[in-house]
Design an enzyme around this catalytic site. Structure first.
Site, mmCIF file in Angstrom:
data_model
loop_
_atom_site.group_PDB
_atom_site.id
_atom_site.type_symbol
_atom_site.label_atom_id
_atom_site.label_comp_id
_atom_site.label_asym_id
_atom_site.label_seq_id
_atom_site.Cartn_x
_atom_site.Cartn_y
_atom_site.Cartn_z
ATOM 1 N N LYS A 266 1.041 -0.776 0.016
ATOM 2 C CA LYS A 266 -0.322 -0.226 0.285
ATOM 3 C C LYS A 266 0.845 1.308 0.010
ATOM 4 O O LYS A 266 2.095 1.690 0.817
ATOM 5 C CB LYS A 266 -1.087 0.375 1.464
ATOM 6 C CG LYS A 266 -1.461 1.189 1.663
ATOM 7 C CD LYS A 266 -2.534 1.111 2.693
ATOM 8 C CE LYS A 266 -3.184 2.585 3.337
ATOM 9 N NZ LYS A 266 -4.084 2.680 4.411
ATOM 10 N N ASP A 271 -2.781 10.405 3.445
ATOM 11 C CA ASP A 271 -3.847 9.324 3.836
ATOM 12 C C ASP A 271 -4.269 10.701 4.710
ATOM 13 O O ASP A 271 -4.747 11.147 6.309
ATOM 14 C CB ASP A 271 -3.731 8.755 4.214
ATOM 15 C CG ASP A 271 -5.549 8.360 4.453
ATOM 16 O OD1 ASP A 271 -6.483 8.727 3.760
ATOM 17 O OD2 ASP A 271 -5.482 7.199 4.773
ATOM 18 N N LYS A 278 -9.831 12.932 7.634
ATOM 19 C CA LYS A 278 -9.764 12.642 9.017
ATOM 20 C C LYS A 278 -9.521 13.968 9.784
ATOM 21 O O LYS A 278 -9.608 15.073 9.654
ATOM 22 C CB LYS A 278 -8.054 12.254 9.434
ATOM 23 C CG LYS A 278 -8.068 10.649 8.418
ATOM 24 C CD LYS A 278 -6.675 10.119 8.649
ATOM 25 C CE LYS A 278 -6.395 8.503 7.818
ATOM 26 N NZ LYS A 278 -6.972 7.870 8.871
ATOM 27 N N ASP A 350 -11.798 7.251 3.732
ATOM 28 C CA ASP A 350 -10.730 6.493 4.476
ATOM 29 C C ASP A 350 -10.510 4.925 4.531
ATOM 30 O O ASP A 350 -9.485 5.305 4.569
ATOM 31 C CB ASP A 350 -11.132 6.949 5.914
ATOM 32 C CG ASP A 350 -9.939 7.235 6.318
ATOM 33 O OD1 ASP A 350 -8.686 7.364 6.082
ATOM 34 O OD2 ASP A 350 -9.712 7.444 8.056
ATOM 35 N N GLU A 352 -9.582 3.023 2.055
ATOM 36 C CA GLU A 352 -9.282 3.151 0.527
ATOM 37 C C GLU A 352 -7.693 2.232 0.654
ATOM 38 O O GLU A 352 -7.935 1.987 -0.691
ATOM 39 C CB GLU A 352 -8.085 5.386 0.025
ATOM 40 C CG GLU A 352 -7.365 5.223 0.905
ATOM 41 C CD GLU A 352 -6.819 5.169 2.707
ATOM 42 O OE1 GLU A 352 -7.797 5.355 2.797
ATOM 43 O OE2 GLU A 352 -5.760 5.074 2.170
ATOM 44 N N ARG A 354 -7.422 -0.763 0.435
ATOM 45 C CA ARG A 354 -8.190 -1.688 0.464
ATOM 46 C C ARG A 354 -8.490 -1.698 -0.836
ATOM 47 O O ARG A 354 -8.597 -2.871 -1.902
ATOM 48 C CB ARG A 354 -9.105 -2.686 1.928
ATOM 49 C CG ARG A 354 -10.240 -1.634 1.253
ATOM 50 C CD ARG A 354 -11.279 -1.761 2.767
ATOM 51 N NE ARG A 354 -10.390 -1.242 4.293
ATOM 52 C CZ ARG A 354 -10.591 -1.605 5.351
ATOM 53 N NH1 ARG A 354 -11.834 -1.876 5.337
ATOM 54 N NH2 ARG A 354 -10.760 -1.100 6.392
HETATM 55 ZN ZN LIG Z 1 -7.727 5.892 5.325
#
Ligand SMILES: [Zn+2]
Length: 501
Positions: A266, A271, A278, A350, A352, A354
């Protein structure tokens, strides 16, 4: 003043002492620092300055938790030398590694001077402990900083081992793996404005050039090409950012291939959570959300430079995107079609990681003919609760693979511990009314780290899973950072796993 750039040099420095080093540090498990019991130390030219009578007080007092002794001696050339002996706690229960890497690293941080050349000797039982010890010590001097205040000095920390059973340390392997681990730390520590997806792609290209190996190649699928080729996860997550998402595949295919390993990382370079934004406190440190891809790149570098898996083809897949916000950002309620062909209803932008990993493992299992697919990611906050801040959480249907990743963790100090494998119970968490699945669990209190692993697994190619080939998921959300610094967790782990697979 900025910290100096520290070079770490492993080698037989006890046998052939580096010249001009005035700071010498011996670190050993409690009870091990008796000079007369360690011929490698007393017979070493590096420590010849210690008079026999001076050695007596170096027997550290028993019963002290973190005892150390520092004394000034005179070197062979008459110059003053500082010699420190320090204990570290090496108590280990069943889920710890071959040695207490955490305590050793802390001891190195405390006792090795911050500037100037130094010699560090770690007292170990055998060469296997030396490998873990070397990696622990090497992690101690991160390469990345942007502190100002003058030029960064360069200095060298020489590292050797006093090996009780006399077994031979492979300095070459240790040097190469430690370099890859420190590169991993540097990439994770780097500020997101300096490691955009585009710069990351260039960094991967530069690594391939540096490796200069005819068996190494790189494939890059970037930007709109991702959308056109069906990578709905990577494109959906990354399309709102200033720099485009990318799938980078580095491959090392030796002349003779007996096994093939695909490592998928990943690589969310930042993020913010996307539209499911967040809060500030949990957004800060999200530069580390590419830690899985950094570990994959580090493992790849180490495997190629050491040649430790001479008949294993290794594919390193970096799923690179920034989870950003603008008018094009993907939304909750959107439905993305991943590379697997499966549709995903977005219920949390959030979640994301996966989505990009789903594309990565689908591509790997479909096109690269792997015998195992491994994904590694800073994936879930729930991982902290599952296995803590030191152990990565691992998920696999295959008990042999599970044993191998746990063993690789103990060997390298990148510890891991298994999660429950029960997709029958956990996949219903992703039930959607309008798509094949949602991207986040209904019940956060129900093994959501393991569930996230099952989500990624659901995007493997049917032929791959039908052939009974194993999949392994590694969540490093907790162990990837420690006290605001990257640990490089995963690079040595995947190196060791691939070497032994
Ligand atoms: Zn995330």
């Amino acid at each position: 003043m900025p910290a100096p750039i520290t070079h770490v040099a492993f080698g037989p420095h006890l046998a052939s002492a580096p010249e001009g080093v005035r700071a010498k540090v011996v670190l050993g498990p409690k009870g091990s620092l008796k000079l007369d019991a360690i011929p490698a130390l007393t017979e070493s030219s590096a420590f010849s300055s210690l008079a026999v009578e001076a050695a007596a007080p170096l027997h550290l007092p028993e019963g002290e938790r973190t005892a150390s002794v520092t004394l000034w001696t005179t070197g062979e050339d008459g110059a003053a030398e500082r010699v420190t002996l320090a204990h570290f706690c090496n108590k280990k229960s069943r889920n710890m590694g071959v040695l207490r890497s955490d305590k050793l690293r802390a001891a190195a941080e405390t006792h090795v001077p911050a500037t100037g050349d130094a010699l560090v000797v770690v007292v170990v039982e055998n060469a296997a402990e030396a490998f873990a010890a070397g990696l622990a010590v090497a992690k101690n001097w991160p390469l990345y900083t942007r502190k100002t205040g003058g030029e960064r000095d360069e200095r060298t920390v020489y590292v050797d081992f006093a090996v009780a059973d006399g077994s031979e340390v492979d300095y070459d392997e240790l040097t190469k793996v430690a370099k890859a681990v420190r590169d991993t730390q540097r990439r994770v520590d780097t500020a997101p404005c300096e490691l955009t997806t585009s710069i990351y792609v260039e960094e991967a290209k530069a690594l391939v050039e540096r490796l200069d190996d005819p068996n190494v190649s790189i494939t890059i699928i970037q930007g709109e090409d991702l959308r056109e080729q069906g990578f709905g996860g990577l494109w959906g997550v990354g399309k709102a950012a200033e720099f485009p998402p990318a799938l980078v595949v580095l491959s090392h295919v030796p002349e003779t291939v007996e096994k093939t390993v695909a490592l998928v990382g990943k690589g969310i370079v930042y993020d913010c959570g996307g539209l499911s934004l967040k809060p500030t406190a949990s957004m800060t440190t999200m530069k580390s959300d590419m830690g899985g891809s950094a570990a994959v790149l580090g493992a790849f570098e180490a495997l190629v430079t050491t040649g430790a898996a001479p008949t294993t083809a290794v594919h390193a897949l970096l799923c690179l995107a920034e989870n950003a916000i603008d008018a094009k950002a993907y939304k909750n309620d959107d439905i993305l079609t991943l590379y697997s062909g499966k549709t995903v209803e977005i219920v949390n932008t959030d979640a994301e990681g996966r989505l990009v990993l789903g594309d990565g493992v689908a591509y790997a299992s479909k096109h690269l003919n792997p015998d195992v697919v491994v994904d590694i990611a800073t994936l879930t906050g729930a991982q902290f609760i599952t296995t803590g801040t030191v152990h990565a959480a691992v998920l696999t249907a295959d008990e042999e693979v599970e044993a191998k990743i746990v063993a690789a963790g103990k060997t390298t100090g990148d510890l891991t511990y298994p999660m429950i494998y029960a997709k029958e119970l956990l996949m219903p968490q992703f039930e959607s009314k309008v798509a094949d699945m949602t991207n986040s669990v209904k019940d956060r209190m129900c093994a959501s780290s393991a569930a996230a692993g099952h989500f990624v697994e659901a995007h493997l190619d049917a032929e791959f899973t039908g052939a009974g080939k194993p999949f392994l998921h590694v969540d490093i959300a907790g162990p990837s950072m420690s006290a605001g610094r990257a640990t490089g967790h995963g690079a040595a782990l995947l190196y060791q796993f691939t070497k032994n697979f």
